[in-house]
Design a protein around this motif. Structure first.
Motif, PDB file in Angstrom:
ATOM      1  N   THR A  21     -22.748 -11.121 -48.700  1.00 16.47           N
ATOM      2  CA  THR A  21     -22.908 -10.881 -50.132  1.00 16.47           C
ATOM      3  C   THR A  21     -21.934 -11.804 -50.859  1.00 16.47           C
ATOM      4  OG1 THR A  21     -21.225  -9.122 -50.281  1.00 16.47           O
ATOM      5  CG2 THR A  21     -23.474  -8.450 -49.769  1.00 16.47           C
ATOM      6  N   ASP A  22     -22.238 -12.077 -52.106  1.00 17.21           N
ATOM      7  CA  ASP A  22     -21.328 -12.836 -52.951  1.00 17.21           C
ATOM      8  C   ASP A  22     -21.694 -12.562 -54.406  1.00 17.21           C
ATOM      9  OD1 ASP A  22     -23.644 -14.302 -53.379  1.00 17.21           O
ATOM     10  OD2 ASP A  22     -22.826 -16.210 -52.650  1.00 17.21           O
ATOM     11  N   ALA A  23     -20.968 -13.189 -55.325  1.00 17.29           N
ATOM     12  CA  ALA A  23     -21.188 -12.952 -56.747  1.00 17.29           C
ATOM     13  C   ALA A  23     -22.619 -13.278 -57.161  1.00 17.29           C
ATOM     14  CB  ALA A  23     -20.193 -13.777 -57.563  1.00 17.29           C
ATOM     15  N   LYS A  24     -23.172 -14.355 -56.612  1.00 19.77           N
ATOM     16  CA  LYS A  24     -24.516 -14.771 -56.995  1.00 19.77           C
ATOM     17  C   LYS A  24     -25.565 -13.726 -56.623  1.00 19.77           C
ATOM     18  CE  LYS A  24     -27.800 -18.590 -56.330  1.00 19.77           C
ATOM     19  NZ  LYS A  24     -28.032 -19.884 -55.626  1.00 19.77           N
ATOM     20  N   LEU A  25     -25.506 -13.222 -55.395  1.00 19.58           N
ATOM     21  CA  LEU A  25     -26.462 -12.200 -54.961  1.00 19.58           C
ATOM     22  C   LEU A  25     -26.278 -10.905 -55.739  1.00 19.58           C
ATOM     23  CD1 LEU A  25     -28.619 -11.029 -53.024  1.00 19.58           C
ATOM     24  CD2 LEU A  25     -26.744 -10.445 -51.477  1.00 19.58           C
ATOM     25  N   VAL A  26     -25.037 -10.459 -55.838  1.00 22.33           N
ATOM     26  CA  VAL A  26     -24.754  -9.179 -56.484  1.00 22.33           C
ATOM     27  C   VAL A  26     -25.169  -9.204 -57.949  1.00 22.33           C
ATOM     28  CG1 VAL A  26     -22.864  -7.652 -57.213  1.00 22.33           C
ATOM     29  CG2 VAL A  26     -22.948  -8.540 -54.864  1.00 22.33           C
ATOM     30  N   ALA A  27     -24.845 -10.278 -58.647  1.00 20.54           N
ATOM     31  CA  ALA A  27     -25.240 -10.388 -60.047  1.00 20.54           C
ATOM     32  C   ALA A  27     -26.757 -10.441 -60.184  1.00 20.54           C
ATOM     33  CB  ALA A  27     -24.612 -11.630 -60.666  1.00 20.54           C
ATOM     34  N   THR A 216     -33.698 -13.690 -49.457  1.00 18.26           N
ATOM     35  CA  THR A 216     -33.910 -14.006 -50.873  1.00 18.26           C
ATOM     36  C   THR A 216     -33.247 -15.335 -51.194  1.00 18.26           C
ATOM     37  OG1 THR A 216     -31.915 -12.767 -51.541  1.00 18.26           O
ATOM     38  CG2 THR A 216     -34.033 -11.591 -51.587  1.00 18.26           C
ATOM     39  N   GLU A 217     -33.691 -15.924 -52.269  1.00 23.77           N
ATOM     40  CA  GLU A 217     -33.164 -17.224 -52.681  1.00 23.77           C
ATOM     41  C   GLU A 217     -31.668 -17.162 -52.980  1.00 23.77           C
ATOM     42  OE1 GLU A 217     -35.669 -18.037 -55.982  1.00 23.77           O
ATOM     43  OE2 GLU A 217     -37.474 -18.338 -54.745  1.00 23.77           O
ATOM     44  N   GLU A 218     -31.200 -16.030 -53.492  1.00 21.72           N
ATOM     45  CA  GLU A 218     -29.804 -15.924 -53.927  1.00 21.72           C
ATOM     46  C   GLU A 218     -28.842 -15.508 -52.824  1.00 21.72           C
ATOM     47  OE1 GLU A 218     -32.491 -14.859 -57.450  1.00 21.72           O
ATOM     48  OE2 GLU A 218     -32.401 -14.424 -55.304  1.00 21.72           O
ATOM     49  N   ALA A 219     -29.338 -15.031 -51.709  1.00 23.22           N
ATOM     50  CA  ALA A 219     -28.448 -14.537 -50.654  1.00 23.22           C
ATOM     51  C   ALA A 219     -27.641 -15.688 -50.036  1.00 23.22           C
ATOM     52  CB  ALA A 219     -29.257 -13.840 -49.566  1.00 23.22           C
ATOM     53  N   LYS A 226     -32.586 -17.294 -42.925  1.00 25.77           N
ATOM     54  CA  LYS A 226     -33.601 -16.708 -43.811  1.00 25.77           C
ATOM     55  C   LYS A 226     -34.999 -16.951 -43.264  1.00 25.77           C
ATOM     56  CE  LYS A 226     -30.914 -17.334 -48.074  1.00 25.77           C
ATOM     57  NZ  LYS A 226     -30.901 -17.907 -49.439  1.00 25.77           N
ATOM     58  N   GLN A 227     -35.252 -18.186 -42.846  1.00 23.08           N
ATOM     59  CA  GLN A 227     -36.579 -18.514 -42.332  1.00 23.08           C
ATOM     60  C   GLN A 227     -36.866 -17.779 -41.029  1.00 23.08           C
ATOM     61  OE1 GLN A 227     -38.745 -20.410 -44.202  1.00 23.08           O
ATOM     62  NE2 GLN A 227     -40.202 -19.511 -42.750  1.00 23.08           N
ATOM     63  N   LEU A 228     -35.844 -17.625 -40.208  1.00 28.09           N
ATOM     64  CA  LEU A 228     -36.017 -16.913 -38.946  1.00 28.09           C
ATOM     65  C   LEU A 228     -36.380 -15.455 -39.197  1.00 28.09           C
ATOM     66  CD1 LEU A 228     -35.894 -17.115 -35.868  1.00 28.09           C
ATOM     67  CD2 LEU A 228     -33.453 -16.559 -36.011  1.00 28.09           C
ATOM     68  N   GLN A 305     -38.135 -14.763 -51.246  1.00 29.71           N
ATOM     69  CA  GLN A 305     -38.411 -14.619 -52.668  1.00 29.71           C
ATOM     70  C   GLN A 305     -37.109 -14.528 -53.450  1.00 29.71           C
ATOM     71  OE1 GLN A 305     -40.915 -10.984 -51.963  1.00 29.71           O
ATOM     72  NE2 GLN A 305     -42.352 -12.016 -53.326  1.00 29.71           N
ATOM     73  N   SER A 306     -37.215 -14.549 -54.766  1.00 27.34           N
ATOM     74  CA  SER A 306     -36.043 -14.284 -55.590  1.00 27.34           C
ATOM     75  C   SER A 306     -35.736 -12.792 -55.548  1.00 27.34           C
ATOM     76  CB  SER A 306     -36.288 -14.708 -57.031  1.00 27.34           C
ATOM     77  OG  SER A 306     -37.232 -13.841 -57.654  1.00 27.34           O
ATOM     78  N   VAL A 307     -34.499 -12.441 -55.831  1.00 27.51           N
ATOM     79  CA  VAL A 307     -34.115 -11.030 -55.900  1.00 27.51           C
ATOM     80  C   VAL A 307     -34.974 -10.302 -56.925  1.00 27.51           C
ATOM     81  CG1 VAL A 307     -32.284  -9.493 -56.704  1.00 27.51           C
ATOM     82  CG2 VAL A 307     -31.758 -11.283 -55.043  1.00 27.51           C
ATOM     83  N   HIS A 308     -35.210 -10.925 -58.060  1.00 30.47           N
ATOM     84  CA  HIS A 308     -36.024 -10.303 -59.107  1.00 30.47           C
ATOM     85  C   HIS A 308     -37.421  -9.977 -58.578  1.00 30.47           C
ATOM     86  CE1 HIS A 308     -37.595  -9.505 -63.152  1.00 30.47           C
ATOM     87  NE2 HIS A 308     -38.656 -10.212 -62.797  1.00 30.47           N
ATOM     88  N   GLU A 309     -38.034 -10.905 -57.846  1.00 34.77           N
ATOM     89  CA  GLU A 309     -39.369 -10.671 -57.303  1.00 34.77           C
ATOM     90  C   GLU A 309     -39.374  -9.530 -56.302  1.00 34.77           C
ATOM     91  OE1 GLU A 309     -41.415 -15.102 -57.470  1.00 34.77           O
ATOM     92  OE2 GLU A 309     -39.939 -14.673 -55.898  1.00 34.77           O
ATOM     93  N   VAL A 310     -38.333  -9.455 -55.473  1.00 29.24           N
ATOM     94  CA  VAL A 310     -38.255  -8.382 -54.481  1.00 29.24           C
ATOM     95  C   VAL A 310     -38.160  -7.020 -55.168  1.00 29.24           C
ATOM     96  CG1 VAL A 310     -36.793  -7.340 -52.706  1.00 29.24           C
ATOM     97  CG2 VAL A 310     -37.287  -9.794 -52.640  1.00 29.24           C
ATOM     98  N   ILE A 311     -37.264  -6.897 -56.123  1.00 28.79           N
ATOM     99  CA  ILE A 311     -37.068  -5.601 -56.779  1.00 28.79           C
ATOM    100  C   ILE A 311     -38.308  -5.207 -57.571  1.00 28.79           C
ATOM    101  CG2 ILE A 311     -35.755  -4.408 -58.588  1.00 28.79           C
ATOM    102  CD1 ILE A 311     -33.254  -5.767 -57.537  1.00 28.79           C
TER     103      ILE A 311
END
Length: 316
Positions: A21-27, A216-219, A226-228, A305-311
């Motif tokens: 996790t990091d700021a980008k994913l969490v935000a 996700t793109e932001e992780a 990710k691809q695996l 996917q993006s986090v937004h798309e997943v949620i």
């Protein structure tokens, strides 16, 4: 906004996975309507044995997250085990100091229900989201008595460190729902909207999701990992110890074979840790070291996917 005290649009909490996790994913999670949570070693690539450095690094990551979102987000707190005092856990104290100084209000507390930790969070006007590592009705009820605001019911379907009890999410969730009066969130194998609806039918008011956010793109997960995850069917996982499941990379299969011979979980986990654990494999993408830990239903994860798309897809 939901009425659970989270201040989020949707009842979804991102699991605070170590190293990934990091700021980008969490935000991104918080901006998409969930509760993002900074895990231990969030935003880091190197190990530090210094609690003061842990505090400084987490303070910096909290500040980075604040710069990316104005919505609520949380932090992961690991409780001392075996009834030990908080003073025996300098890294936990460091994480709490950073969170309190930055005014965080959401604490995902993992481990054993711990009066001292709960009380300290409450004194700082925090919300306790408690996830027992090994779920039991007794631990859930104790956590409620000690002041937990939300309790997470985790099935053996999850990724990460698995519960000692081999009960699936569909077993644990209704047990917790029947046993406590505070809201229950479900964790373990939740990768799409069908799983969300299923656990809601069992009485869970929300979901606690880790593995799906890895792809996700932001992780901050290596692209090859990710691809695996997307390419791996659910059956292509192995137990590398008594409480860790991983994608069956060649290195993971070595761990699995050793564990099958010895049945020594502690020794297996120590070896995995010495080889780099999650940091080397999941964060840095070195598949010949460590493991890629995932839930047991990754076959339903079809794309990055993006986090937004997943949620949005979870609550369609």
């Amino acid at each position: 906004m939901n009425d659970l005290g989270l201040g989020t649009q949707y009842p979804i909490i991102q699991a605070p996975m170590n190293w990934v996790t990091d700021a980008k994913l969490v935000a991104a999670v918080s901006n998409a309507g969930g509760l993002g949570v900074l895990g231990t070693n969030a935003g880091q690539r190197e190990v530090t044995p210094n609690p003061k450095q842990v505090e400084a690094r987490m303070t910096a990551e909290i500040q980075k997250t604040k710069a990316l979102t104005s919505r609520p987000f949380g932090i992961n707190i690991l409780t001392p085990g075996d009834g030990r005092a908080l003073a025996t856990s300098p890294y936990t104290i460091a994480m709490l100091k950073a969170a309190f100084a930055e005014g965080l209000r959401h604490f995902v507390v993992v481990g054993q229900a711990h009066q001292e930790t709960f009380d300290l969070i409450k004194q700082h006007h925090g919300m306790v989201i408690f996830r027992p590592l090994t779920p039991s009705v007794q631990e859930a009820q104790l956590a409620e008595q000690l002041g937990a605001d939300i309790i997470v019911a985790t099935g053996h379907d999850e990724g990460g460190v698995l519960p000692n009890r081999e009960a699936g999410t569909f077993t644990v969730v209704p047990e917790f729902v029947d046993a406590v009066s505070v809201p229950v969130f479900a964790a373990g194998g939740i990768n799409d909207h069908r799983a969300v609806k299923a656990v809601q039918a069992l009485g869970a008011v929300g979901v606690y999701v880790g593995t799906r956010f890895l792809a996700t793109e932001e992780a901050p997960v290596a692209d090859n990992v990710k691809q695996l995850i997307v390419d791996t069917p659910s059956q292509a996982t192995v137990m590398v110890s008594g409480n860790q499941r991983a994608i069956a990379t060649p290195q993971a299969q070595v761990y699995a074979e050793t564990y099958a011979e010895t049945h020594d979980t502690s020794a297996s986990n120590r070896q995995i840790g010495r080889d780099g654990g999650l940091r080397e494999s999941m964060l840095l993408g070195h598949l010949d070291h460590g493991i890629i830990t995932v839930n047991n239903g990754i076959g339903t994860i079809k794309q990055i996917q993006s986090v937004h798309e997943v949620i949005e897809s979870f609550f369609e």
